[in-house]
Design an enzyme around this catalytic site. Structure first.
Site, PDB file in Angstrom:
ATOM      1  N   ASP A 333       0.845  -1.202   0.000  1.00 39.30           N
ATOM      2  CA  ASP A 333       0.000   0.000   0.000  1.00 39.30           C
ATOM      3  C   ASP A 333       0.888   1.265   0.000  1.00 39.30           C
ATOM      4  OD1 ASP A 333      -2.192   1.595   0.252  1.00 39.30           O
ATOM      5  OD2 ASP A 333      -2.928   0.673   2.100  1.00 39.30           O
ATOM      6  N   LYS A 442      -0.814  -8.207  -5.383  1.00 38.00           N
ATOM      7  CA  LYS A 442      -1.465  -8.571  -4.130  1.00 38.00           C
ATOM      8  C   LYS A 442      -2.807  -7.844  -4.123  1.00 38.00           C
ATOM      9  CE  LYS A 442      -0.965  -8.131   0.887  1.00 38.00           C
ATOM     10  NZ  LYS A 442      -0.185  -7.461   1.924  1.00 38.00           N
ATOM     11  N   ASP A 444      -6.050  -6.889  -2.367  1.00 29.88           N
ATOM     12  CA  ASP A 444      -6.568  -6.778  -1.005  1.00 29.88           C
ATOM     13  C   ASP A 444      -8.035  -6.354  -1.034  1.00 29.88           C
ATOM     14  OD1 ASP A 444      -6.538  -6.707   1.764  1.00 29.88           O
ATOM     15  OD2 ASP A 444      -4.770  -5.424   1.899  1.00 29.88           O
ATOM     16  N   ASP A 512      -2.908 -11.111   8.935  1.00 31.01           N
ATOM     17  CA  ASP A 512      -2.040  -9.965   9.237  1.00 31.01           C
ATOM     18  C   ASP A 512      -1.190 -10.230  10.479  1.00 31.01           C
ATOM     19  OD1 ASP A 512      -2.711  -8.454   7.084  1.00 31.01           O
ATOM     20  OD2 ASP A 512      -4.058  -7.090   8.141  1.00 31.01           O
TER      21      ASP A 512
HETATM   22  C1  GLA Z   1      -4.249  -5.069   4.854  1.00 31.33           C
HETATM   23  C2  GLA Z   1      -3.356  -6.238   4.469  1.00 31.33           C
HETATM   24  C3  GLA Z   1      -1.919  -5.925   4.832  1.00 31.33           C
HETATM   25  C4  GLA Z   1      -1.490  -4.635   4.149  1.00 31.33           C
HETATM   26  C5  GLA Z   1      -2.439  -3.500   4.478  1.00 31.33           C
HETATM   27  C6  GLA Z   1      -2.139  -2.279   3.634  1.00 31.33           C
HETATM   28  O1  GLA Z   1      -4.332  -4.959   6.234  1.00 31.33           O
HETATM   29  O2  GLA Z   1      -3.791  -7.428   5.053  1.00 31.33           O
HETATM   30  O3  GLA Z   1      -1.050  -6.978   4.482  1.00 31.33           O
HETATM   31  O4  GLA Z   1      -1.450  -4.864   2.759  1.00 31.33           O
HETATM   32  O5  GLA Z   1      -3.789  -3.866   4.265  1.00 31.33           O
HETATM   33  O6  GLA Z   1      -3.001  -1.239   3.863  1.00 31.33           O
END
Ligand code: GLA
Length: 695
Positions: A333, A442, A444, A512
């Site tokens: 991010d 990735k 999300d 996470d």
């Molecule tokens: C989520 C994902 C993390 C990361 C953050 C970024 O929490 O699970 O791995 O990529 O967003 O904002």
């Protein structure tokens, strides 16, 4: 299965151990029937209210008048189109078409089995054939599984929360209903759409001879799975499908609805055998391949830099990552305009010129020059209120009935049920992938959908179905048009993981939580239903949200090596010794990667107990390699001096095995009965043992 004599449904005659001499078709038990209708007792494959009266039904039909439900019949199985049985490659498929008493509705059930794996796949389609009547379906599940386990059963399931997903839980069900699900528009951090069911005797001991059943729903939107146990019928019924709280399906004249697939398998080897069966199916059938390209060693800079991204610091991290042996460098991010925190920028997918003055492609090229692939994080479904996209298209976000907007993680969700939004997402991804040499995405999704719906649209109450199908459409486009791009699926950690996602992505971000001790517990649960070859796991410097105890540097690595290894630490802050050690461990991982990703896994013990181990066994035509990763988080804090031994289960009893790194040779029987020494050569709290079969 057989068709009931009056054609009113398919029933399950037997599912489990092979029965020599065959099985009689199910028939109505006289004794019970004096007080219950036949349809309420029958082990129906798909039950409809209106045919059933008191027992649970997978289908509820509302025609807007006083008639409740629908009674379906396959009156003449010989009639054209009523029953078909097709052999398609390795699959055998049975399709049966039923028509309801009004002739307005058809129900088509599809059941397939395969010689390639043990999974039975089922689906159901309902069609409204009336010329003028709109019919609604307040519940349209995928199917019911009338499991022959008797009335008392143990149900194993996975439960959790953010950074705490996939904990193994169980209930003993004797009477009543057990139900799990998601009303959040994604699979959810709370429950996974999969259960394991085993028969229990009156003292609650497993009846091992009956094996165990795994049932799953292949779906990533709102869902519900329930198990019901009542005194009639001697079966435990597991039913699942699109969630019936959040979803009502509307069928305008001529429309049809296909429920997502539900899959099931039986294993004579109990719950552990069910896990092995799922993994085999996920490896051989759901994965597009098992090669290293789509499960590379990733370096991801999220924990090192969070939103504070700039090109110099990313390049510095990339140099370190390349030196360590990473194969892909992923900027998480924070790379796009306006994204300085989680409060803004989502939706504006243009590289931030302040952070990347020469563009993102320049960084990508430098990463390629370091002999790594380049990847980025995206969240195509999310949008910040403070973004150009939202200012331009406020109508693209969910806002059922015009109620006040609610933000979660400061963001809203785009309505992927709209074709124009899906087209926009597809274009955005095409643009990114064509303009920059990105080969790892990735994807999300950090916002559950709290306000799905579309005012004025007759199909507005199907928002979750449509959103999920929009998501699948984009993933399928990526596979078709960009086959070299690896997709890592993520949703606030493990919030959208299920077989349908496994079929359309390559790896999944499990959680996470990267603190090694907590993470090991999460992976323990994950592996009961999902396989190692998708389990993305990074070494980080985090300590864990719950268990903050110290473990060795090597322990951090072996936790992540149990699946698809990644590095998430600020590697520029590591000491030179740590960097050397990390390089060695990554090289070691590359040696065992194939066994970890392709092997059947047996779990020994529990992570919180001494000597927890994962035993991966890969059998090729003439060879067998077994890799055992051992964890004992408190070993160096305990006083016991006895040399730990572990009893392995996947070696062939009369075969001989060489233990890698030593001259020792053991037979499979010795390893199983006497056990093998764990030297803890790698570190005081973890080790890796590899066995190769001789001859
Ligand atoms: C989520 C994902 C993390 C990361 C953050 C970024 O929490 O699970 O791995 O990529 O967003 O904002």
């Amino acid at each position: 299965m057989s068709l009931l004599p009056d054609g009113t449904g398919l029933v399950l005659d037997h599912w489990g151990a092979p029965v020599i001499g065959g099985v009689e078709p199910w028939s109505e038990p006289e004794r019970v029937l004096s007080f219950v209708t036949p349809a309420d007792v029958a082990p129906l494959e798909y039950a409809s209210a209106g045919h059933r009266h008191t027992a649970f039904s997978e289908l509820l039909v509302d025609r807007g008048d006083s008639r409740t439900g629908a009674r379906f019949t396959c009156a003449d199985p010989e009639a054209a189109g009523a029953v078909s049985f097709v052999i398609d490659g390795e699959d055998s498929i049975l399709i049966v078409r039923f028509v309801d008493e009004s002739g307005e509705l058809t129900l088509t059930t599809r059941t397939s089995t395969s010689v390639a794996h043990d999974v039975v796949r089922r689906s159901a389609t309902i069609e409204n054939r009336s010329a003028s009547r709109t019919i609604t379906l307040p519940r349209v599940f995928s199917g019911g599984w009338a499991l022959p386990v008797g009335q008392r059963a143990r149900i194993d399931y996975l439960a959790g929360s953010w950074a705490n997903e996939f904990h193994r839980e169980h209930v003993e069900l004797h009477w009543g209903t057990f139900s799990i699900g998601s009303r959040q528009g994604v699979t959810s951090l709370a429950f996974s759409p999969v259960v394991t069911v085993s028969a229990l005797d009156d003292d609650s001991h497993a009846i091992a001879e009956l094996g165990a059943y795994g049932i799953a729903l292949e779906w990533s939107g709102c869902w519900r799975l329930q198990a019901e146990s009542v005194a009639v019928g001697e079966r435990l019924r597991v039913s699942c499908g699109v969630d019936d709280d959040t979803t009502t399906v509307t069928l305008l004249p001529g429309e049809s609805f296909s429920a997502p697939d539900t899959v099931g398998l039986w294993s004579p080897a109990g719950p552990g055998g069910v896990s092995v069966g799922w993994h085999k199916y996920q490896r051989d059938y759901l994965a597009r391949d098992l090669g290293e390209h789509h499960r590379p060693v990733v370096y991801n800079s999220w924990y090192a830099t969070e939103f504070d991204v700039n090109v110099e610091q990313q390049l510095e991290l990339a140099r370190y990552a390349a030196e360590l042996g990473a194969e892909v460098f992923v900027v998480d991010d924070g790379w796009f305009v306006g994204r300085v925190s989680d409060k803004a920028g989502l939706g504006d997918w243009t590289p931030d010129p302040a952070k990347f003055p020469d563009g993102l492609a320049a960084l990508a090229q430098s990463v390629l020059d370091l002999k790594m692939r380049f990847g980025i994080w995206v969240e195509p479904e999310g949008v910040s209120e403070d973004s150009d996209l939202y200012r331009r298209h406020p109508e693209w976000v969910y806002q059922a009935a015009g109620r006040p907007l609610v933000t979660v993680r400061n963001q809203l969700v785009l309505d992927l049920g709209r074709d124009d939004v899906v087209a926009w997402v597809e274009d955005l991804l095409r643009r990114l992938l064509n303009s920059t040499p990105i080969s790892y995405l990735k994807w999300d999704m950090n916002r559950s959908v709290s306000d799905g719906g579309r005012a004025g649209d007759p199909h507005g109450r199907e928002w979750s179905v449509q959103h999920t199908r929009g998501y699948y459409r984009v993933l399928e486009m990526l596979r078709r048009e960009f086959p070299g791009v690896t997709v890592e699926a993520c949703s606030s950690g493990g919030g959208r993981i299920d077989n349908a996602v496994l079929a359309r992505s390559d790896v999944v971000w499990t959680s996470d939580e990267t603190g090694p001790v907590d993470r090991l517990g999460i992976q323990h649960g994950f592996l009961s239903a999902y396989p190692a070859h998708v389990m993305s796991s990074w070494v980080s410097d985090e300590r864990g949200h719950h268990d903050r105890r110290d473990v060795s540097f090597e322990f951090r690595f072996t936790v992540a090596m149990a699946g698809v290894l990644g590095i998430g630490s600020d590697v520029t802050a590591w000491t030179p010794d740590q960097c050397v050690r990390a390089g060695e461990l990554i090289a070691r991982y590359k040696q065992i990667r194939e066994i970890v990703h392709r092997g059947d896994v047996t779990v020994h013990g529990r992570p919180e107990l001494p000597l927890y181990a994962l035993e991966y066994s890969q059998t090729n035509e003439h060879t067998q390699s077994v890799c055992v990763i051992v964890y004992d988080r408190d070993r160096d804090r305990r006083r016991d001096t006895e040399a730990p031994r572990i009893r392995l289960s996947s070696l062939v009893a009369d075969a001989r095995y060489r233990i890698e790194g030593s001259d020792a040779i053991v037979t499979g029987a010795q390893a199983a009965v006497l056990g093998v020494d764990v030297p803890f050569a790698l570190a005081a709290d973890t080790d890796i043992l590899v066995f190769h079969r001789l001859g």
